[in-house]
Design a protein around this motif. Structure first.
Motif, mmCIF file in Angstrom:
data_model
loop_
_atom_site.group_PDB
_atom_site.id
_atom_site.type_symbol
_atom_site.label_atom_id
_atom_site.label_comp_id
_atom_site.label_asym_id
_atom_site.label_seq_id
_atom_site.Cartn_x
_atom_site.Cartn_y
_atom_site.Cartn_z
ATOM 1 N N GLY A 241 0.788 -1.226 0.000
ATOM 2 C CA GLY A 241 0.000 0.000 0.000
ATOM 3 C C GLY A 241 0.828 1.287 0.000
ATOM 4 N N MET A 242 2.087 1.212 -0.404
ATOM 5 C CA MET A 242 2.982 2.376 -0.377
ATOM 6 C C MET A 242 3.512 2.676 -1.787
ATOM 7 N N PHE A 243 3.869 3.920 -1.989
ATOM 8 C CA PHE A 243 4.526 4.317 -3.243
ATOM 9 C C PHE A 243 5.657 5.283 -2.929
ATOM 10 N N VAL A 244 6.620 5.363 -3.860
ATOM 11 C CA VAL A 244 7.735 6.323 -3.736
ATOM 12 C C VAL A 244 7.720 7.215 -4.963
ATOM 13 N N GLY A 245 7.794 8.512 -4.734
ATOM 14 C CA GLY A 245 7.818 9.460 -5.848
ATOM 15 C C GLY A 245 8.447 10.779 -5.442
ATOM 16 N N ALA A 246 8.865 11.522 -6.451
ATOM 17 C CA ALA A 246 9.341 12.899 -6.220
ATOM 18 C C ALA A 246 8.094 13.774 -6.202
ATOM 19 N N GLN A 247 7.653 14.141 -4.999
ATOM 20 C CA GLN A 247 6.332 14.720 -4.843
ATOM 21 C C GLN A 247 6.253 16.205 -5.212
ATOM 22 N N ASN A 248 6.990 17.033 -4.491
ATOM 23 C CA ASN A 248 6.936 18.490 -4.687
ATOM 24 C C ASN A 248 8.117 19.126 -3.954
ATOM 25 N N PRO A 249 8.338 20.427 -4.132
ATOM 26 C CA PRO A 249 9.486 21.069 -3.473
ATOM 27 C C PRO A 249 9.455 20.963 -1.957
ATOM 28 N N SER A 250 8.283 20.808 -1.351
ATOM 29 C CA SER A 250 8.193 20.746 0.113
ATOM 30 C C SER A 250 8.627 19.387 0.658
ATOM 31 N N THR A 251 8.196 18.299 0.024
ATOM 32 C CA THR A 251 8.486 16.957 0.546
ATOM 33 C C THR A 251 9.667 16.282 -0.141
ATOM 34 N N GLY A 252 10.016 16.706 -1.366
ATOM 35 C CA GLY A 252 11.090 16.050 -2.102
ATOM 36 C C GLY A 252 10.700 14.618 -2.453
ATOM 37 N N VAL A 253 11.701 13.727 -2.530
ATOM 38 C CA VAL A 253 11.433 12.304 -2.791
ATOM 39 C C VAL A 253 11.015 11.670 -1.468
ATOM 40 N N ALA A 254 9.824 11.039 -1.476
ATOM 41 C CA ALA A 254 9.301 10.495 -0.225
ATOM 42 C C ALA A 254 8.512 9.208 -0.491
ATOM 43 N N GLU A 255 8.364 8.395 0.572
ATOM 44 C CA GLU A 255 7.524 7.202 0.515
ATOM 45 C C GLU A 255 6.226 7.521 1.244
ATOM 46 N N LYS A 256 5.097 7.304 0.573
ATOM 47 C CA LYS A 256 3.806 7.673 1.129
ATOM 48 C C LYS A 256 2.807 6.531 0.919
ATOM 49 N N PRO A 257 1.762 6.471 1.765
ATOM 50 C CA PRO A 257 0.690 5.488 1.539
ATOM 51 C C PRO A 257 -0.215 5.959 0.402
ATOM 52 N N LEU A 258 -0.888 5.042 -0.215
ATOM 53 C CA LEU A 258 -1.787 5.395 -1.308
ATOM 54 C C LEU A 258 -2.876 6.364 -0.844
ATOM 55 N N SER A 259 -3.260 6.254 0.425
ATOM 56 C CA SER A 259 -4.297 7.141 0.937
ATOM 57 C C SER A 259 -3.825 8.594 1.041
ATOM 58 N N TYR A 260 -2.520 8.806 1.059
ATOM 59 C CA TYR A 260 -1.977 10.169 1.122
ATOM 60 C C TYR A 260 -2.382 10.972 -0.108
ATOM 61 N N ASP A 261 -2.336 10.323 -1.254
ATOM 62 C CA ASP A 261 -2.699 10.997 -2.508
ATOM 63 C C ASP A 261 -3.139 9.909 -3.497
ATOM 64 N N PRO A 262 -4.391 9.484 -3.444
ATOM 65 C CA PRO A 262 -4.842 8.337 -4.261
ATOM 66 C C PRO A 262 -4.592 8.559 -5.750
ATOM 67 N N PRO A 263 -3.957 7.595 -6.417
ATOM 68 C CA PRO A 263 -3.682 7.752 -7.848
ATOM 69 C C PRO A 263 -4.927 7.534 -8.693
ATOM 70 N N THR A 264 -4.830 7.905 -9.972
ATOM 71 C CA THR A 264 -5.940 7.715 -10.900
ATOM 72 C C THR A 264 -5.884 6.347 -11.561
ATOM 73 N N GLY A 265 -4.670 5.898 -11.908
ATOM 74 C CA GLY A 265 -4.519 4.625 -12.592
ATOM 75 C C GLY A 265 -3.101 4.117 -12.489
ATOM 76 N N ALA A 266 -2.814 3.041 -13.208
ATOM 77 C CA ALA A 266 -1.476 2.445 -13.157
ATOM 78 C C ALA A 266 -1.195 1.720 -14.448
ATOM 79 N N VAL A 267 0.107 1.582 -14.778
ATOM 80 C CA VAL A 267 0.543 0.796 -15.943
ATOM 81 C C VAL A 267 1.649 -0.144 -15.482
ATOM 82 N N ARG A 268 1.752 -1.283 -16.173
ATOM 83 C CA ARG A 268 2.768 -2.276 -15.826
ATOM 84 C C ARG A 268 3.690 -2.441 -17.024
ATOM 85 N N VAL A 269 5.018 -2.280 -16.768
ATOM 86 C CA VAL A 269 6.008 -2.406 -17.840
ATOM 87 C C VAL A 269 6.973 -3.567 -17.571
ATOM 88 N N LEU A 270 6.875 -4.250 -16.428
ATOM 89 C CA LEU A 270 7.760 -5.366 -16.066
ATOM 90 C C LEU A 270 7.022 -6.697 -16.209
#
Length: 270
Positions: A241-270
């Motif tokens: 239930g976690m994701f890692v992304g470069a969020q914004n200038p305030s948080t930088g690169v961070a690990e957050k739960p999906l509930s922090y900012d629910p995504p719209t969709g996903a793609v699989r490349v692996l």
């Protein structure tokens, strides 16, 4: 009576004593006149000599006038020099003012760019809040399903290890590492570690693989915010239930739960 008695005599008449005196007086008068003239000439000569004795006084006056003229010329030269110095100082001041103005414009431009970046970040955050409100119900369901996914292995594990290693780095728009990133730059570089070349921007990364349901996420999937093909943010799902992304200038690169900012969709490349 003689026959010549009526014929006038041709003999010159004798000079009388009066005539002789008159002649003598005239001669004497001439001599006296010449003497007077001589005396006058002598007096004139004497007077002329007396006038030439005044020449030194005239020369002293002329010297004084020359000295005054020299002083005036020296004062004029000093005035010219003072004016030249003032003109030089004015030119230097004008040059400095021009340099100060250029520096002020440069600082104003930098401040303007910083303000524009801040405004863009605020608009992006507002947009995400809108998406979060719209998709909150479906995101809650997907979160409970996602937390049950298995531990990443192989290429997915390498991608996840890379993005976690960047946690704490700064967020910089256009950043592609090694110590500052934007969202799509981090995702692109992470997948490059396993030999996968992704597009550079979020919009293209949101359609780079197979679309998957948020209820069927696997570690290593790419999450996106916004619609597919026009996404404005991406991150990597790392499992539980976690994701890692470069969020914004305030948080930088961070690990957050999906509930922090629910995504719209996903793609699989692996």
């Amino acid at each position: 009576m003689s026959h010549t008695a009526h014929i006038r005599s041709h003999r010159k008449p004798r000079r009388s004593a009066t005539t002789s005196i008159a002649v003598r007086a005239g001669v004497a008068g001439g001599v006296l006149s010449m003497a007077a003239a001589g005396a006058s000439a002598s007096a004139f000569a004497a007077e002329s000599t007396t006038q030439t004795l005044e020449l030194p006084t005239l020369s002293a006056d002329l010297g004084s006038q020359v000295a005054e003229t020299a002083d005036a010329m020296q004062q004029a030269a000093a005035n010219y020099q003072l004016q030249a110095e003032r003109d030089s100082a004015a030119a230097a001041a004008a040059k400095q003012a021009k340099a100060d103005l250029a520096e002020a414009k440069k600082k104003a431009e930098a401040k303007k760019k910083a303000e524009e970046a801040r405004r863009a970040a605020a608009e992006e955050a507002a947009s995400r809040s809108t998406e979060r409100a719209t998709l909150s119900a479906s995101a809650s369901a997907s979160t409970s399903t996602s937390t049950s996914t298995s531990t990443a292995t192989g290429s997915a594990a390498a991608v996840i290890a890379f993005v976690k290693a960047q946690i704490g780095d700064a967020y910089v728009s256009g950043g592609t590492g090694p110590s500052s990133w934007d969202c799509s730059g981090l995702v692109q570089t992470a997948f490059k570690q396993v030999g996968i070349d992704l597009p550079r921007v979020s919009q293209d990364q949101s359609t780079a693989g197979t679309q998957v349901s948020l209820s069927n996420l696997q570690p290593g999937d790419i999450l996106y915010w916004g619609s597919a093909g026009s996404a404005y943010h991406v991150a990597v799902y790392v499992g539980d239930g976690m994701f890692v992304g470069a969020q914004n200038p305030s948080t930088g690169v961070a690990e957050k739960p999906l509930s922090y900012d629910p995504p719209t969709g996903a793609v699989r490349v692996l």
